[in-house]
Enzyme design. Sequence first.
Site, PDB file in Angstrom:
ATOM      1  N   CYS A 186      -0.084   3.752   2.600  1.00  0.00           N
ATOM      2  CA  CYS A 186       0.412   3.239   4.046  1.00  0.00           C
ATOM      3  C   CYS A 186       1.896   3.756   4.090  1.00  0.00           C
ATOM      4  CB  CYS A 186       0.406   1.782   4.231  1.00  0.00           C
ATOM      5  SG  CYS A 186      -1.524   1.143   3.977  1.00  0.00           S
ATOM      6  N   CYS A 188       0.963  -1.183   0.059  1.00  0.00           N
ATOM      7  CA  CYS A 188       0.116  -0.281  -0.009  1.00  0.00           C
ATOM      8  C   CYS A 188       0.753   1.201  -0.051  1.00  0.00           C
ATOM      9  CB  CYS A 188      -0.966   0.117   1.252  1.00  0.00           C
ATOM     10  SG  CYS A 188      -1.706   1.532   1.594  1.00  0.00           S
TER      11      CYS A 188
END
Length: 364
Positions: free
Chosen positions: A291, A288
Amino acid sequence: MDIGKVSELKEFIESCKSNPSLLHTPSLQFFKSYLLSLGARIPPQPKTEPVVDDDDIIESDIEFDNTDDVVQPDNDPPHKMGDPSAQVTDDQRDAAQLSKSKAIDAISQGNFDQALDLLTQAILLNPHSSILYATRASVFIKLKKPNAAIRDSDTALKINPDSAKGYKIRGLSRAMLGLWTEALTDLHVASKIDYDEEIAMALKKVEPNAHKIEEHRKKYERLRKQKEQKRAQPKKQPQNQAQDKDALSALKDGQVIGVHSVGELETKLSAASKTSRLLVLYFTATWCGPCRYISPLYTSLAEKYQRVVFLKVDIDEAVDVAARWNVSSVPTFFFVKNGKEVDSVVGADKNTLERKIAQHSGPL
């Protein structure tokens, strides 16, 4: 009289003998006044520095109004009282009425001592007349002898419990002694039986002080109850203290804690709840991009908010944890207090994330 009450009275008298200063207690003013009315000598109150706790009731704290008419208790020898068991003839009643009429004339001329003698003569002739005692009590009021007036008023009320004059004179007498609450009670009863302007004027003086006493007592009753409740609160047991210590050891202040299973998460949730801390649960993934952007900020927030528990869960590693929290996208942040979810943030919004941490965690 009940034997138990007699025994309690004896114990109280013994306490007063061993510690006469008890008689200066404000709540025992009525008893002190009674003793003085019988000619008793009360030892002066010892001059000591008062030791006052926050919740001690000190009636002297109250600033009373209308105290100009308050007098020192009179302790003259009691005047003669009639024999309540005596048989009264019609002639005696007529003679008593004649003495009363002369006493009324003396009162109108300001000859109060003469009026007292005439009324005492009338009472001895007809000791069953409530109005004679009440009238003599009214003369004692004019002479500023409230204890003598109370004695006659009490006798008048024993003969006639519905004597408005008896209640009125006793109420006025108690007001002269500064017994505001007792005075208010008597004057209220008198006003219900036979209201007059004198009662109305007396009530205007007495009511404010009686209400101040009531509010004062309510205040200290609240303080007393608060203290009792505080004392009644159970002290934290050593076992609970040990559990709190264990809970704190499971949390790492200023660090992000990785969670790899449901069991680990439950341990952290329980520890945060026991220590009343906010817990932030961060779901992430290695693939991600957002993230990777937000993770360094998350770490810096952990260093800044050291009383907040920061957890981190990789959804690919701890699939069961992600499933339990119904995570559908990353990054996702859940805010938990006392075991309950209180808020959440979806996405890498660093401003919203820190704002919600500050909102739910309280002061740093």
